[in-house]
Design an enzyme around this catalytic site. Structure first.
Site, PDB file in Angstrom:
ATOM      1  CG  HIS A  22      11.562  34.653  18.245  1.00  0.00           C
ATOM      2  ND1 HIS A  22      11.180  34.124  17.216  1.00  0.00           N
ATOM      3  CD2 HIS A  22      11.169  35.251  18.717  1.00  0.00           C
ATOM      4  CE1 HIS A  22       9.226  35.102  17.513  1.00  0.00           C
ATOM      5  NE2 HIS A  22       9.342  35.794  18.794  1.00  0.00           N
ATOM      6  CE  LYS A  46       0.872  37.044  20.813  1.00  0.00           C
ATOM      7  NZ  LYS A  46       2.222  37.273  20.333  1.00  0.00           N
ATOM      8  NE  ARG A  98       9.625  42.815  18.224  1.00  0.00           N
ATOM      9  CZ  ARG A  98       8.253  42.491  18.019  1.00  0.00           C
ATOM     10  NH1 ARG A  98       8.007  41.712  16.721  1.00  0.00           N
ATOM     11  NH2 ARG A  98       7.366  42.533  19.232  1.00  0.00           N
ATOM     12  CB  SER A 136       5.186  35.215  14.909  1.00  0.00           C
ATOM     13  OG  SER A 136       6.343  35.320  15.395  1.00  0.00           O
TER      14      SER A 136
END
Ligand code: COA
Length: 169
Positions: A22, A46, A98, A136
């Site tokens: 990030h 989440k 990514r 994460s």
């Protein structure tokens, strides 16, 4: 705004927690946009480890530790991302790519956001290769299993993860 002036951009995410990946995107976005709003999603589908306040505090500390504070504003937001973008008078949503596997989901989000607010553009920035495998959840998984996360997250996050793992024992 004149065409030559740099736009302000919003980089949103759950940031549970912020990772070096990030930070890499924030660093890149800063060099392109006049102001980068890092928007921390308050409510998330989440299951998060950290409250919105803790995530905002960690992002602020990580940004400052990486000497990126100038022209970066960190805030929590709730509701639609496009409404937040309008509220802060930004023009662009920044997303990090990514790998090719990110594309489908990212394109879907960009299309939905365009349907909701056609004046807001989504701009994709490609992460550096050494951050392309970080997420994460993966970082939390390594931490809870006693692995070393120091290469994947800023120092402040590493110590917060350690505390969280200790608490859960
Ligand atoms: N480096 C490292 N990790 C990255 C990364 C990067 N450059 N880019 C993405 N990731 C990781 C994130 O950490 C996250 O990991 P996790 O799933 O393990 O938590 C994962 O990739 C997905 O990231 P992202 O797509 O940014 O999801 P998010 O949950 O962090 O954020 C919101 C999604 C908040 C931006 C989105 O849900 C949103 O806009 N919500 C508001 C409601 C709304 O407007 N809805 C309509 C549009 S979808």
């Amino acid at each position: 705004m004149s065409k030559s002036a740099k736009s302000a951009a919003v980089y949103a995410g759950t940031f549970d927690p912020i990772t070096n990946g990030h930070l890499d995107i924030i660093r890149r976005a800063r060099s392109v946009f006049s102001t980068v709003y890092v928007a921390v999603a308050g409510s998330s589908s989440k299951k998060v480890w950290f409250s919105a306040e803790e995530r905002v505090a960690m992002v602020n500390e990580a940004v400052s530790e990486a000497s990126l504070s100038e022209s970066v504003v960190v805030q929590a937001f709730d509701g639609l991302l496009v409404d937040y973008v309008k509220k802060v008078e930004a023009d662009v949503i920044v997303r990090g790519l990514r790998a090719v596997s990110d594309y489908e989901y990212e394109a879907q989000m960009a299309h939905i956001n365009r349907q909701l607010a056609s004046e807001i553009e989504t701009v994709f920035l490609v992460t550096s290769e050494d951050c392309s495998f970080i997420s994460s959840s993966i970082v939390k998984n390594v931490a809870i299993n006693g692995g070393d996360v120091s290469r994947f997250v800023p120092g402040i996050v590493e110590s917060r993860l350690k505390k969280e793992v200790e608490k859960s024992k």
